[in-house]
Design an enzyme around this catalytic site. Structure first.
Site, PDB file in Angstrom:
ATOM      1  N   HIS A 155       0.834  -1.222   0.000  1.00 15.90           N
ATOM      2  CA  HIS A 155       0.000   0.000   0.000  1.00 15.90           C
ATOM      3  C   HIS A 155       0.862   1.264   0.000  1.00 15.90           C
ATOM      4  O   HIS A 155       0.440   2.301   0.500  1.00 15.90           O
ATOM      5  CB  HIS A 155      -0.943   0.037   1.211  1.00 15.90           C
ATOM      6  CG  HIS A 155      -1.724  -1.220   1.416  1.00 15.90           C
ATOM      7  ND1 HIS A 155      -2.990  -1.418   0.914  1.00 15.90           N
ATOM      8  CD2 HIS A 155      -1.393  -2.380   2.049  1.00 15.90           C
ATOM      9  CE1 HIS A 155      -3.422  -2.622   1.256  1.00 15.90           C
ATOM     10  NE2 HIS A 155      -2.452  -3.228   1.931  1.00 15.90           N
ATOM     11  N   SER A 276      15.371  20.690 -17.422  1.00 16.49           N
ATOM     12  CA  SER A 276      14.217  21.555 -17.692  1.00 16.49           C
ATOM     13  C   SER A 276      14.698  22.783 -18.447  1.00 16.49           C
ATOM     14  O   SER A 276      15.780  23.292 -18.171  1.00 16.49           O
ATOM     15  CB  SER A 276      13.582  21.964 -16.365  1.00 16.49           C
ATOM     16  OG  SER A 276      12.852  23.171 -16.516  1.00 16.49           O
ATOM     17  N   LYS A 282      16.771  21.134 -12.375  1.00 14.72           N
ATOM     18  CA  LYS A 282      16.030  19.890 -12.528  1.00 14.72           C
ATOM     19  C   LYS A 282      16.823  18.771 -13.197  1.00 14.72           C
ATOM     20  O   LYS A 282      17.601  19.000 -14.104  1.00 14.72           O
ATOM     21  CB  LYS A 282      14.759  20.125 -13.371  1.00 14.72           C
ATOM     22  CG  LYS A 282      13.694  20.973 -12.721  1.00 14.72           C
ATOM     23  CD  LYS A 282      13.108  20.378 -11.432  1.00 14.72           C
ATOM     24  CE  LYS A 282      12.364  19.091 -11.633  1.00 14.72           C
ATOM     25  NZ  LYS A 282      11.084  19.294 -12.336  1.00 14.72           N
ATOM     26  N   GLU A 289       9.392   7.638 -17.149  1.00 12.10           N
ATOM     27  CA  GLU A 289       8.068   8.249 -17.327  1.00 12.10           C
ATOM     28  C   GLU A 289       7.475   7.860 -18.683  1.00 12.10           C
ATOM     29  O   GLU A 289       6.287   7.562 -18.801  1.00 12.10           O
ATOM     30  CB  GLU A 289       8.168   9.774 -17.244  1.00 12.10           C
ATOM     31  CG  GLU A 289       8.333  10.268 -15.816  1.00 12.10           C
ATOM     32  CD  GLU A 289       8.592  11.777 -15.754  1.00 12.10           C
ATOM     33  OE1 GLU A 289       8.127  12.392 -14.806  1.00 12.10           O
ATOM     34  OE2 GLU A 289       9.271  12.328 -16.646  1.00 12.10           O
TER      35      GLU A 289
END
Ligand code: ARG
Length: 464
Positions: A155, A276, A282, A289
């Site tokens: 969980h 970025s 970043k 992804e």
């Protein structure tokens, strides 16, 4: 001139030609189509439909067409409906009436399934080898991190102590299972459809077993209508791709979480991350992804293939032409995703200090404590209740197990031994789990070596 122009008087509308054309998709089948045609020519010769001289001319013209297609010099016409039509049209250009003999008894309905089955043999093997390599990389990483303590989750809440190697082996096992799915699939796909004609075989006495042997199939399809009708094998192949992508997507999700500042469990390689355009600090995990993002498309392809067939009467219907679109896109995406995730794992570094710190949470050891009580003869439900009370007490008083007074412990349950409670530690927890398939470092290494052995056969036999 159409292959089927005889019974028509009007010319097909350009819009219709464009809408029904499948060359964009099926041009990648040309090597299989040519090989299939060459073997078909041999079967026609064996059956006395063409002479040896005609067979030779057809085979050599087909070789020339292959060269033209390999080099990109082949010129496609707008009237070439699909790859089968384009090749036959060119064959007739090169050989005249001889080329016109090749299609005797044959249908594009069987050609397309032959080509796709041959494609799936190669594609299945390619995925199988990529999976074997990925399992190898994961198992080797698992050995490297066999004794690296980390929290295991259910969980997405910290649950029990495991090792990073154990976690990696979980993915290796799942991917190995996908590999075996391709083994099973390849065995089922090993049947030649050729000789089925449009649906009802042929009257020419073609030797199907001869063609099967020449084209590397161990069996022939047992029913000509089955052979041209169904696309369940495409759906099965695509399902395996979807199952792989789901596994990869879960792994990708974990890597994304682990690479965040909140977890900081891993360092992703600079060369596989992006920055970025606006925020200078970043470092983004775009590769996992995208794997996660692409998984949806592959699942959709499997669903599309099932939906494609569900209302079709036997046998061939033009709807089936769409099947290849989904198969190819699923295969391309899955192969690229397996390979890129494998590269990512090869370069993956776990941050042992952070993982160990995260596993220091004493709550991860409470199941172990309950099991200690069980070993002293306390029924598990009672032990669960007692340890639950201890957890509540510690949390209410903001204490850790080493801080609780012995008298308090005894009040919660007389079998709670202060020694047991105070000596609980993540290392001890993992050590106590020396069971086959468990997170103990020696078990992790055993599992990894077993996986390495299992995939060795596949990397060794690599054929493509
Ligand atoms: N391009 C077709 C396909 O991919 C080949 C079979 C066409 N057969 C036919 N009778 N129109 O399904």
């Amino acid at each position: 001139m159409k292959l089927w122009g005889g019974r028509f008087s009007g010319r097909t509308l350009e819009e219709v030609e464009e809408y029904t054309n499948s060359l964009k998709t099926d041009h990648r089948l040309y090597t299989y189509d040519i090989k299939g045609s060459q073997v078909y020519a041999q079967a026609l010769r064996k059956a006395g439909v063409i002479t040896s001289g005609e067979e030779r001319k057809i085979v050599s013209a087909l070789n020339r067409i292959k060269k033209e297609m390999d080099s990109g010099s082949f010129s496609f016409h707008s009237s070439d409906e699909d790859i089968h039509t384009a090749i036959e049209r060119r064959l007739v250009e090169l050989t005249g009436d001889i080329g016109k003999k090749l299609h005797a008894g044959r249908s594009r309905n069987e050609q397309v399934v032959l080509d796709v089955r041959m494609f799936m043999k190669d594609a299945g093997k390619e995925l199988l080898y990529s999976l074997a390599h990925f399992v190898e990389v994961l198992a080797e990483k698992a050995i490297k991190y066999a004794s690296t303590i980390m929290p295991g989750y259910t969980h997405l809440q910290r649950a029990q102590v495991v090792t990073a190697g154990h976690h990696l082996n979980a993915y290796a096992c799942a991917l190995y299972r996908h590999l075996t799915r391709f083994q099973d699939f390849l065995e089922r796909n090993d049947e030649l459809p050729l000789g089925s004609g449009a649906l009802a075989s042929n009257t020419l006495g073609l030797d199907r077993r001869f063609m099967a042997e020449k084209l590397g199939f161990s069996r022939i399809c047992l029913n000509s209508m089955d052979a041209v009708s169904f696309r369940d094998l495409l759906a099965e192949f695509t399902f395996i791709c979807a199952a792989i992508m789901v596994t990869l997507s879960r792994f990708a999700e974990e890597l994304i979480l682990w690479a965040s500042d909140e977890f900081s469990f891993v360092e992703l390689p600079d060369e596989m991350c992006t920055g970025s355009s606006l925020m200078p600090h970043k470092k983004n995990p775009d590769v996992p992804e995208l794997v996660r993002g692409k998984a949806g498309g592959v699942i959709a392809a499997a669903v599309a293939l099932l939906a494609l067939e569900k209302n079709l009467p036997l046998t061939y219907n033009r709807d089936l032409q769409e099947g290849k679109v989904h198969l190819f896109s699923a295969f391309d995406t899955t192969l690229a995703s397996v390979n890129i995730m494998c590269m990512l794992v090869e370069r993956l570094e776990f941050r042992r200090d952070i993982l160990a710190g995260a596993a220091e949470d004493w709550k991860l050891l409470m199941t172990d404590l309950a099991e200690k009580l069980v070993q002293k003869g306390v029924p598990f439900r009672t032990a669960h209740e007692a340890v639950g009370k201890l957890v509540k007490h510690l949390m209410d008083n903001k204490e850790s197990p080493v801080e609780i007074r012995d008298s308090e412990l005894k009040k919660i349950h007389p079998a709670l031994d202060p020694e047991d409670v105070k000596t609980l530690c993540p290392e001890g927890s993992v050590k106590a789990r020396k069971v086959p398939g468990g997170p103990h470092p020696s078990e992790v290494k055993k599992t990894a070596r077993r996986l390495l052995n299992l995939v060795k056969a596949h990397t060794k036999n690599k054929m493509c």
